[in-house]
Motif scaffolding. Structure first.
Motif, PDB file in Angstrom:
ATOM      1  N   VAL A  35      26.068 -28.923  43.110  1.00  0.00           N
ATOM      2  CA  VAL A  35      26.458 -28.733  44.516  1.00  0.00           C
ATOM      3  C   VAL A  35      26.758 -30.379  44.752  1.00  0.00           C
ATOM      4  N   ALA A  36      27.692 -30.438  45.933  1.00  0.00           N
ATOM      5  CA  ALA A  36      28.173 -31.607  46.048  1.00  0.00           C
ATOM      6  C   ALA A  36      27.404 -32.339  47.638  1.00  0.00           C
ATOM      7  N   ARG A  37      26.641 -33.563  47.041  1.00  0.00           N
ATOM      8  CA  ARG A  37      26.058 -34.265  47.995  1.00  0.00           C
ATOM      9  C   ARG A  37      26.078 -35.566  47.219  1.00  0.00           C
ATOM     10  N   HIS A  38      26.241 -36.871  48.357  1.00  0.00           N
ATOM     11  CA  HIS A  38      26.264 -37.958  47.667  1.00  0.00           C
ATOM     12  C   HIS A  38      24.931 -38.434  47.071  1.00  0.00           C
ATOM     13  N   GLU A  39      23.898 -37.922  47.452  1.00  0.00           N
ATOM     14  CA  GLU A  39      22.621 -38.146  46.854  1.00  0.00           C
ATOM     15  C   GLU A  39      21.854 -36.946  46.778  1.00  0.00           C
ATOM     16  N   ASN A  40      20.672 -36.786  45.816  1.00  0.00           N
ATOM     17  CA  ASN A  40      19.796 -35.650  46.016  1.00  0.00           C
ATOM     18  C   ASN A  40      19.017 -35.751  46.973  1.00  0.00           C
ATOM     19  N   GLU A  41      18.763 -36.997  47.826  1.00  0.00           N
ATOM     20  CA  GLU A  41      17.915 -36.879  49.046  1.00  0.00           C
ATOM     21  C   GLU A  41      18.928 -36.487  49.998  1.00  0.00           C
ATOM     22  N   ILE A  42      18.378 -35.510  50.923  1.00  0.00           N
ATOM     23  CA  ILE A  42      19.585 -34.919  51.788  1.00  0.00           C
ATOM     24  C   ILE A  42      19.384 -35.076  53.399  1.00  0.00           C
ATOM     25  N   THR A  91      11.577 -46.164  44.929  1.00  0.00           N
ATOM     26  CA  THR A  91      10.944 -45.282  45.684  1.00  0.00           C
ATOM     27  C   THR A  91      11.709 -44.797  46.789  1.00  0.00           C
ATOM     28  N   ILE A  92      12.022 -43.228  46.817  1.00  0.00           N
ATOM     29  CA  ILE A  92      12.433 -42.626  48.029  1.00  0.00           C
ATOM     30  C   ILE A  92      11.563 -41.414  48.404  1.00  0.00           C
ATOM     31  N   SER A  93      11.763 -41.436  49.706  1.00  0.00           N
ATOM     32  CA  SER A  93      10.849 -40.293  50.545  1.00  0.00           C
ATOM     33  C   SER A  93      11.992 -39.469  51.084  1.00  0.00           C
ATOM     34  N   GLY A  94      11.718 -38.344  51.130  1.00  0.00           N
ATOM     35  CA  GLY A  94      12.625 -37.071  51.810  1.00  0.00           C
ATOM     36  C   GLY A  94      12.630 -36.083  51.222  1.00  0.00           C
ATOM     37  N   TRP A  95      13.717 -35.217  50.926  1.00  0.00           N
ATOM     38  CA  TRP A  95      13.902 -33.831  50.695  1.00  0.00           C
ATOM     39  C   TRP A  95      14.918 -34.039  49.519  1.00  0.00           C
ATOM     40  N   PHE A  96      14.781 -33.173  48.569  1.00  0.00           N
ATOM     41  CA  PHE A  96      15.594 -33.423  47.225  1.00  0.00           C
ATOM     42  C   PHE A  96      16.368 -32.256  46.730  1.00  0.00           C
ATOM     43  N   THR A  97      17.747 -32.042  46.437  1.00  0.00           N
ATOM     44  CA  THR A  97      18.332 -30.881  46.304  1.00  0.00           C
ATOM     45  C   THR A  97      17.312 -30.163  45.019  1.00  0.00           C
ATOM     46  N   GLU A  98      16.827 -30.742  44.150  1.00  0.00           N
ATOM     47  CA  GLU A  98      16.369 -30.278  42.906  1.00  0.00           C
ATOM     48  C   GLU A  98      15.059 -29.587  43.405  1.00  0.00           C
ATOM     49  N   ASP A  99      14.542 -29.705  44.493  1.00  0.00           N
ATOM     50  CA  ASP A  99      13.381 -28.941  45.183  1.00  0.00           C
ATOM     51  C   ASP A  99      13.872 -27.708  46.102  1.00  0.00           C
ATOM     52  N   PHE A 100      14.991 -27.236  46.041  1.00  0.00           N
ATOM     53  CA  PHE A 100      15.724 -26.016  46.625  1.00  0.00           C
ATOM     54  C   PHE A 100      16.359 -25.065  45.677  1.00  0.00           C
ATOM     55  N   ILE A 129      40.630 -33.148  40.881  1.00  0.00           N
ATOM     56  CA  ILE A 129      39.061 -33.398  41.135  1.00  0.00           C
ATOM     57  C   ILE A 129      38.466 -34.562  40.406  1.00  0.00           C
ATOM     58  N   TYR A 130      37.730 -35.138  41.138  1.00  0.00           N
ATOM     59  CA  TYR A 130      37.259 -36.505  40.498  1.00  0.00           C
ATOM     60  C   TYR A 130      35.651 -36.378  40.860  1.00  0.00           C
ATOM     61  N   PRO A 131      35.113 -35.606  39.954  1.00  0.00           N
ATOM     62  CA  PRO A 131      33.575 -35.533  40.272  1.00  0.00           C
ATOM     63  C   PRO A 131      32.677 -36.754  39.469  1.00  0.00           C
ATOM     64  N   GLU A 132      31.739 -37.144  40.537  1.00  0.00           N
ATOM     65  CA  GLU A 132      30.741 -38.200  39.881  1.00  0.00           C
ATOM     66  C   GLU A 132      29.449 -37.605  39.484  1.00  0.00           C
ATOM     67  N   THR A 133      28.849 -37.846  38.453  1.00  0.00           N
ATOM     68  CA  THR A 133      27.600 -37.336  38.090  1.00  0.00           C
ATOM     69  C   THR A 133      26.577 -38.240  38.657  1.00  0.00           C
ATOM     70  N   LYS A 134      25.697 -37.875  39.450  1.00  0.00           N
ATOM     71  CA  LYS A 134      24.851 -38.841  40.220  1.00  0.00           C
ATOM     72  C   LYS A 134      23.386 -38.627  39.415  1.00  0.00           C
ATOM     73  N   HIS A 135      23.007 -39.991  39.101  1.00  0.00           N
ATOM     74  CA  HIS A 135      21.608 -40.099  38.625  1.00  0.00           C
ATOM     75  C   HIS A 135      21.463 -39.244  37.567  1.00  0.00           C
ATOM     76  N   PRO A 136      22.374 -39.534  36.519  1.00  0.00           N
ATOM     77  CA  PRO A 136      22.285 -38.411  35.369  1.00  0.00           C
ATOM     78  C   PRO A 136      20.971 -38.831  34.456  1.00  0.00           C
ATOM     79  N   THR A 137      20.526 -39.859  34.219  1.00  0.00           N
ATOM     80  CA  THR A 137      19.321 -40.142  33.651  1.00  0.00           C
ATOM     81  C   THR A 137      18.129 -39.454  34.219  1.00  0.00           C
ATOM     82  N   TYR A 138      17.952 -39.453  35.557  1.00  0.00           N
ATOM     83  CA  TYR A 138      16.945 -38.697  36.108  1.00  0.00           C
ATOM     84  C   TYR A 138      17.230 -37.153  36.009  1.00  0.00           C
ATOM     85  N   PHE A 139      18.224 -36.671  36.275  1.00  0.00           N
ATOM     86  CA  PHE A 139      18.410 -35.159  36.227  1.00  0.00           C
ATOM     87  C   PHE A 139      18.056 -34.876  34.898  1.00  0.00           C
ATOM     88  N   ASN A 140      18.530 -35.546  33.778  1.00  0.00           N
ATOM     89  CA  ASN A 140      18.393 -35.046  32.271  1.00  0.00           C
ATOM     90  C   ASN A 140      16.843 -35.157  32.078  1.00  0.00           C
TER      91      ASN A 140
END
Length: 334
Positions: A54-61, A86-95, A146-157
């Motif tokens: 999905v398209a979000r600038h960050e996984n924290e939304i 350290t980031i607090s919030g709501w993250f796409t990978e938890d939804f 289309i010009y997609p950016e993979t965000k935080h690839p090390t984290y998501f991997n």
């Protein structure tokens, strides 16, 4: 790939869509950018819990959706370590995707831009964005890319939600899989771009900031000659030669082309454009915005002067929140 060989002016990349006019990373922002004439639309990609891009600038939304005021998701608030921060919030990978689709998107910069569209749009999937592009391209006869950016690839991997293989698989399904496809895949990391080169023939872009270092250098120092290498080391002549082995362009903070001093005023341009071109790399600059707060004082509040300067310097492409302004100036400047 739509290159300067085919377009006589620099490419205009709609940064998160026409995000100066609509909430970023919405189908409405992308569609408006296409209508304005942008050459590419730029979705930043993150992953859902059930493996959907999905398209979000960050996984924290919390800054771009109404998730923080949704009582049913109050228990999803958490704190994580993302790329060493350290980031607090709501993250796409938890939804799940279905849960994310219930959220309303809101303007990320409400102090600068209109909030009249808050809550009207949802979070789009990569597939929905490609479907929009195909409809628009069929209707207009143009070939917007289309010009997609993979965000935080090390984290998501690391959490078992790798971005690269699903991205390439979806692009392949839409027939965008070779050197002539209107696609650039970008990343602030290096290792995933090198991995992408092994599984796709589309164009790749190494993103380079003016501070810090690629996170994969920090996370996996054993894979790199020098874990202390910074982004600025990537744009030395030697660094550019290395990038040219796996990428087609650099997507760089514009301050690496035209620096500013401690007072915010412009300094003379660097040699980076010439150095990159000497290695066969295109140079794509970011980010261009119309609001005075984002402009060096030299431009006296006039964003057109900034575009004119970079066009004169010979930039190959630029990312803009206001693609209409970028195009208007390019037609009169180039």
């Amino acid at each position: 790939m739509r290159s300067r060989d085919k377009i006589s002016r620099p490419l205009v990349i709609a940064h998160r869509g026409a995000s100066g006019y609509r909430p970023e990373h919405t189908l409405a922002a992308y569609e408006l950018a296409i209508q304005m004439g942008a050459d590419y639309i730029e979705p930043d990609l993150v992953m859902t819990q059930d493996g959907v891009l999905v398209a979000r600038h960050e996984n924290e939304i919390s800054n771009t959706t109404d998730v923080a005021i949704r009582p049913e998701f109050r228990d999803r608030q958490t704190t994580k370590m993302i790329d060493g921060q350290t980031i607090s919030g709501w993250f796409t990978e938890d939804f799940t995707l279905a849960e994310l689709k219930t959220l309303g998107v809101k303007e990320r910069l409400p102090h600068l831009r209109s909030t009249e569209f808050d809550g009207l749009f949802d979070i789009p999937t990569l597939v929905e964005i490609l479907e929009l592009l195909q409809r628009q391209n069929a209707a207009t006869g143009h070939r917007i890319g289309i010009y997609p950016e993979t965000k935080h690839p090390t984290y998501f991997n690391a959490i078992g939600l790798s971005l690269e293989e699903p991205l390439v698989e979806i692009l392949n399904q839409y027939g965008w899989c070779d050197r002539n496809s209107p696609v650039f895949i970008q990343s602030f990391e290096t290792a995933n771009l090198k991995a992408l080169k092994q599984i796709t023939d589309v164009s790749l872009v190494q993103l380079v900031n003016d501070i810090g270092q690629p996170y994969d250098f920090i996370a996996h120092p054993q894979h790199h000659d020098n874990s202390n290498r910074m982004y600025r080391d990537l744009v030395t002549p030697q660094g550019l030669r290395e990038i040219a082995d796996y990428a087609d362009a650099i997507g760089i903070n514009k301050r690496l082309i035209v620096p500013t001093g401690a007072d915010g005023y412009l300094l003379p341009p660097t040699s980076l454009l010439d150095d990159a071109h000497a290695q066969g790399l295109q140079v794509h600059g970011w980010t261009f915005r119309n609001e005075e707060v984002f402009l060096a004082p030299d431009y006296q509040g006039n964003p057109e002067l900034e575009y004119q300067q970079f066009y004169r310097l010979g930039i190959d492409a630029l990312f803009s929140d206001f693609p209409d302004t970028a195009l208007q100036v390019s037609r009169s400047s180039v």
